[in-house]
Write a protein that holds these residues in place. Structure first.
Motif, PDB file in Angstrom:
ATOM      1  N   ASN A 233       0.827  -1.205   0.000  1.00 36.67           N
ATOM      2  CA  ASN A 233       0.000   0.000   0.000  1.00 36.67           C
ATOM      3  C   ASN A 233       0.865   1.261   0.000  1.00 36.67           C
ATOM      4  OD1 ASN A 233      -2.798   1.165   0.321  1.00 36.67           O
ATOM      5  ND2 ASN A 233      -1.853   1.993   2.180  1.00 36.67           N
ATOM      6  N   ARG A 234       1.901   1.280   0.826  1.00 38.00           N
ATOM      7  CA  ARG A 234       2.784   2.450   0.907  1.00 38.00           C
ATOM      8  C   ARG A 234       3.609   2.601  -0.366  1.00 38.00           C
ATOM      9  NH1 ARG A 234       5.457   5.445   4.988  1.00 38.00           N
ATOM     10  NH2 ARG A 234       6.403   7.214   3.892  1.00 38.00           N
ATOM     11  N   TYR A 235       4.111   1.496  -0.890  1.00 44.00           N
ATOM     12  CA  TYR A 235       4.907   1.568  -2.115  1.00 44.00           C
ATOM     13  C   TYR A 235       4.076   2.130  -3.274  1.00 44.00           C
ATOM     14  CZ  TYR A 235       9.140  -0.953  -0.595  1.00 44.00           C
ATOM     15  OH  TYR A 235      10.327  -1.309   0.003  1.00 44.00           O
ATOM     16  N   VAL A 236       2.848   1.661  -3.406  1.00 45.58           N
ATOM     17  CA  VAL A 236       1.986   2.180  -4.476  1.00 45.58           C
ATOM     18  C   VAL A 236       1.728   3.667  -4.264  1.00 45.58           C
ATOM     19  CG1 VAL A 236      -0.328   2.046  -5.491  1.00 45.58           C
ATOM     20  CG2 VAL A 236       0.948  -0.053  -4.996  1.00 45.58           C
ATOM     21  N   ALA A 237       1.478   4.064  -3.022  1.00 47.83           N
ATOM     22  CA  ALA A 237       1.240   5.478  -2.725  1.00 47.83           C
ATOM     23  C   ALA A 237       2.455   6.342  -3.034  1.00 47.83           C
ATOM     24  CB  ALA A 237       0.853   5.640  -1.252  1.00 47.83           C
ATOM     25  N   GLU A 238       3.661   5.736  -2.947  1.00 43.55           N
ATOM     26  CA  GLU A 238       4.892   6.475  -3.233  1.00 43.55           C
ATOM     27  C   GLU A 238       5.264   6.421  -4.711  1.00 43.55           C
ATOM     28  OE1 GLU A 238       6.597   8.351  -1.273  1.00 43.55           O
ATOM     29  OE2 GLU A 238       5.767   7.866   0.701  1.00 43.55           O
ATOM     30  N   GLY A 239       4.401   5.806  -5.534  1.00 42.66           N
ATOM     31  CA  GLY A 239       4.621   5.815  -6.974  1.00 42.66           C
ATOM     32  C   GLY A 239       5.194   4.550  -7.562  1.00 42.66           C
ATOM     33  N   ALA A 240       5.411   3.517  -6.744  1.00 39.74           N
ATOM     34  CA  ALA A 240       6.006   2.282  -7.248  1.00 39.74           C
ATOM     35  C   ALA A 240       4.960   1.394  -7.920  1.00 39.74           C
ATOM     36  CB  ALA A 240       6.676   1.513  -6.114  1.00 39.74           C
ATOM     37  N   ARG A 241       5.464   0.518  -8.764  1.00 38.41           N
ATOM     38  CA  ARG A 241       4.684  -0.606  -9.277  1.00 38.41           C
ATOM     39  C   ARG A 241       5.189  -1.843  -8.561  1.00 38.41           C
ATOM     40  NH1 ARG A 241       6.139   0.608 -15.393  1.00 38.41           N
ATOM     41  NH2 ARG A 241       8.160   0.644 -14.313  1.00 38.41           N
ATOM     42  N   VAL A 242       4.290  -2.740  -8.160  1.00 39.86           N
ATOM     43  CA  VAL A 242       4.661  -3.774  -7.201  1.00 39.86           C
ATOM     44  C   VAL A 242       4.214  -5.153  -7.657  1.00 39.86           C
ATOM     45  CG1 VAL A 242       4.555  -4.502  -4.796  1.00 39.86           C
ATOM     46  CG2 VAL A 242       4.402  -2.061  -5.352  1.00 39.86           C
ATOM     47  N   GLY A 243       5.146  -6.081  -7.674  1.00 37.68           N
ATOM     48  CA  GLY A 243       4.829  -7.490  -7.808  1.00 37.68           C
ATOM     49  C   GLY A 243       4.675  -8.105  -6.431  1.00 37.68           C
TER      50      GLY A 243
ATOM     51  N   ALA B 212      -1.581  -1.464 -10.792  1.00 34.82           N
ATOM     52  CA  ALA B 212      -0.362  -1.073 -10.077  1.00 34.82           C
ATOM     53  C   ALA B 212       0.342  -2.263  -9.442  1.00 34.82           C
ATOM     54  CB  ALA B 212      -0.680  -0.040  -8.999  1.00 34.82           C
ATOM     55  N   VAL B 213      -0.368  -3.392  -9.350  1.00 35.54           N
ATOM     56  CA  VAL B 213       0.175  -4.573  -8.681  1.00 35.54           C
ATOM     57  C   VAL B 213       0.005  -5.797  -9.575  1.00 35.54           C
ATOM     58  CG1 VAL B 213      -0.142  -6.141  -6.728  1.00 35.54           C
ATOM     59  CG2 VAL B 213      -0.177  -3.680  -6.346  1.00 35.54           C
ATOM     60  N   ARG B 214       1.030  -6.637  -9.632  1.00 31.73           N
ATOM     61  CA  ARG B 214       0.972  -7.912 -10.354  1.00 31.73           C
ATOM     62  C   ARG B 214       1.175  -9.020  -9.349  1.00 31.73           C
ATOM     63  NH1 ARG B 214       0.441 -12.314 -12.301  1.00 31.73           N
ATOM     64  NH2 ARG B 214       0.919 -12.930 -14.469  1.00 31.73           N
TER      65      ARG B 214
ATOM     66  N   GLU C   6       9.620 -13.249 -12.861  1.00 33.06           N
ATOM     67  CA  GLU C   6       9.319 -13.181 -14.288  1.00 33.06           C
ATOM     68  C   GLU C   6       8.014 -12.450 -14.547  1.00 33.06           C
ATOM     69  OE1 GLU C   6      11.609 -17.327 -15.613  1.00 33.06           O
ATOM     70  OE2 GLU C   6       9.448 -17.325 -15.252  1.00 33.06           O
ATOM     71  N   ASP C   7       7.007 -12.724 -13.727  1.00 30.36           N
ATOM     72  CA  ASP C   7       5.723 -12.033 -13.887  1.00 30.36           C
ATOM     73  C   ASP C   7       5.874 -10.529 -13.658  1.00 30.36           C
ATOM     74  OD1 ASP C   7       4.439 -14.406 -14.420  1.00 30.36           O
ATOM     75  OD2 ASP C   7       3.494 -14.582 -12.439  1.00 30.36           O
ATOM     76  N   THR C   8       6.638 -10.164 -12.633  1.00 31.24           N
ATOM     77  CA  THR C   8       6.832  -8.752 -12.308  1.00 31.24           C
ATOM     78  C   THR C   8       7.593  -8.038 -13.418  1.00 31.24           C
ATOM     79  OG1 THR C   8       6.833  -9.268  -9.934  1.00 31.24           O
ATOM     80  CG2 THR C   8       7.778  -7.151 -10.597  1.00 31.24           C
ATOM     81  N   VAL C   9       8.660  -8.656 -13.899  1.00 29.33           N
ATOM     82  CA  VAL C   9       9.457  -8.053 -14.970  1.00 29.33           C
ATOM     83  C   VAL C   9       8.628  -7.934 -16.246  1.00 29.33           C
ATOM     84  CG1 VAL C   9      11.453  -8.388 -16.477  1.00 29.33           C
ATOM     85  CG2 VAL C   9      11.672  -8.774 -14.001  1.00 29.33           C
ATOM     86  N   ALA C  10       7.829  -8.974 -16.549  1.00 30.17           N
ATOM     87  CA  ALA C  10       6.993  -8.922 -17.747  1.00 30.17           C
ATOM     88  C   ALA C  10       5.945  -7.816 -17.645  1.00 30.17           C
ATOM     89  CB  ALA C  10       6.311 -10.269 -17.959  1.00 30.17           C
ATOM     90  N   ALA C  11       5.400  -7.618 -16.441  1.00 29.77           N
ATOM     91  CA  ALA C  11       4.347  -6.610 -16.267  1.00 29.77           C
ATOM     92  C   ALA C  11       4.889  -5.199 -16.252  1.00 29.77           C
ATOM     93  CB  ALA C  11       3.583  -6.889 -14.967  1.00 29.77           C
ATOM     94  N   PHE C  12       6.089  -4.999 -15.661  1.00 29.16           N
ATOM     95  CA  PHE C  12       6.557  -3.641 -15.388  1.00 29.16           C
ATOM     96  C   PHE C  12       7.914  -3.299 -16.014  1.00 29.16           C
ATOM     97  CE2 PHE C  12       4.000  -4.710 -11.449  1.00 29.16           C
ATOM     98  CZ  PHE C  12       2.860  -4.053 -11.885  1.00 29.16           C
TER      99      PHE C  12
END
Length: 265
Positions: free
Chosen positions: A24-34, A53-55, A72-78
């Protein structure tokens, strides 16, 4: 602009408690998150809440192949990976050596160390090529039990002391390409479970009077929520704010080490 704009992170065990608060905090700070989450219902809830915003990858942090799939899923998504956060864990509910059934020690030890220590090592191994590409960071969740007795029984406390050693060794090995640090929170409301070998797989930490316990044990005298710890994870993930930090453990347990745990009558 948030501290983590343009950053991609992967968090294990993020379906509830501290892991969920980190996402939740990472997304609020602008990150994309696996996310690597073993519970499908919690995984679905994360997807429903955070959308694109999340995979979320459903899998077991104790398995290398599942960790690799999450990477792999995170890298493919973001498009890459900058931060890997090891957070999935088990607690032993303070089961003392006297209370541990001799016949259950081996299985309980294997359950706790398999997730709390081996799961971190497997995740770092799976994420390492992507983290080297980004010159990224690893953050491992330790505990007040990584420094002080009484935060668990011998199984949990030993596992969290092992996390400190893992942080230091990995920081030594992976420098200068990847920074490796830890965060050592104290208690908080959480769905943290225990080992099946001790009959604790269906027992949730949140079933205990956590707020009262924190008020009693902490010199700060206040209840602490998972979100209260997340600033440390943001700082260590933020490339420009922690560029010189590796091999450290941020102890944010509410000050237990200042006066120790109060004695009971």
């Amino acid at each position: 602009m948030g501290w983590l704009e343009g950053t991609t992170a992967l968090v294990t065990g993020a379906g509830s408690g501290l892991g969920h608060a980190i996402v939740n905090r990472y997304v609020a700070e602008g990150a994309r998150v696996g996310v690597l989450e073993i519970d499908r219902s919690k995984a679905d809830a994360l997807t429903n809440r955070f959308g694109d915003a999340v995979r979320v990858t459903v899998g077991d942090a104790r398995r290398y192949d599942d960790n690799l799939l999450a990477v792999e899923d995170t890298v493919a998504a973001f498009g890459g990976l900058d931060v890997w956060v090891g957070n999935a864990g088990l607690w032993d509910y303070g089961t003392s050596v006297d209370a541990l059934p001799a016949a259950a020690i081996s299985d309980a030890f294997d359950e706790i160390f398999s997730l709390n220590v081996k799961g971190y090592l497997l995740g770092v191994k799976a994420a390492l090529p992507a983290l080297r590409d980004s010159r990224g960071a690893v953050i491992l969740t330790a505990s007040n039990a990584a420094f002080w007795p009484g935060g668990g029984g011998p199984l949990y406390t030993a596992s969290k002391h092992a996390v400190v050693g893992l942080v230091k060794q990995l920081a030594y090995e992976l420098a200068p390409d990847v920074r490796v640090n830890g965060v050592a929170p104290g208690g908080m409301p959480s769905d943290l479970r225990g080992p099946r070998a001790l009959g604790l797989a269906d027992t949730s930490w949140s079933s205990l009077p956590v707020d009262d316990l924190m008020k009693e044990f902490s010199p700060l005298g206040r209840a602490i929520a998972p979100a209260d710890y997340t600033g440390h994870y943001v700082l260590l993930a933020a490339r420009h704010e922690s560029a010189t930090v590796t091999g450290s453990i941020h102890n944010c347990d509410g000050g237990i080490g200042v006066r120790g745990r109060p004695t009971t009558a």
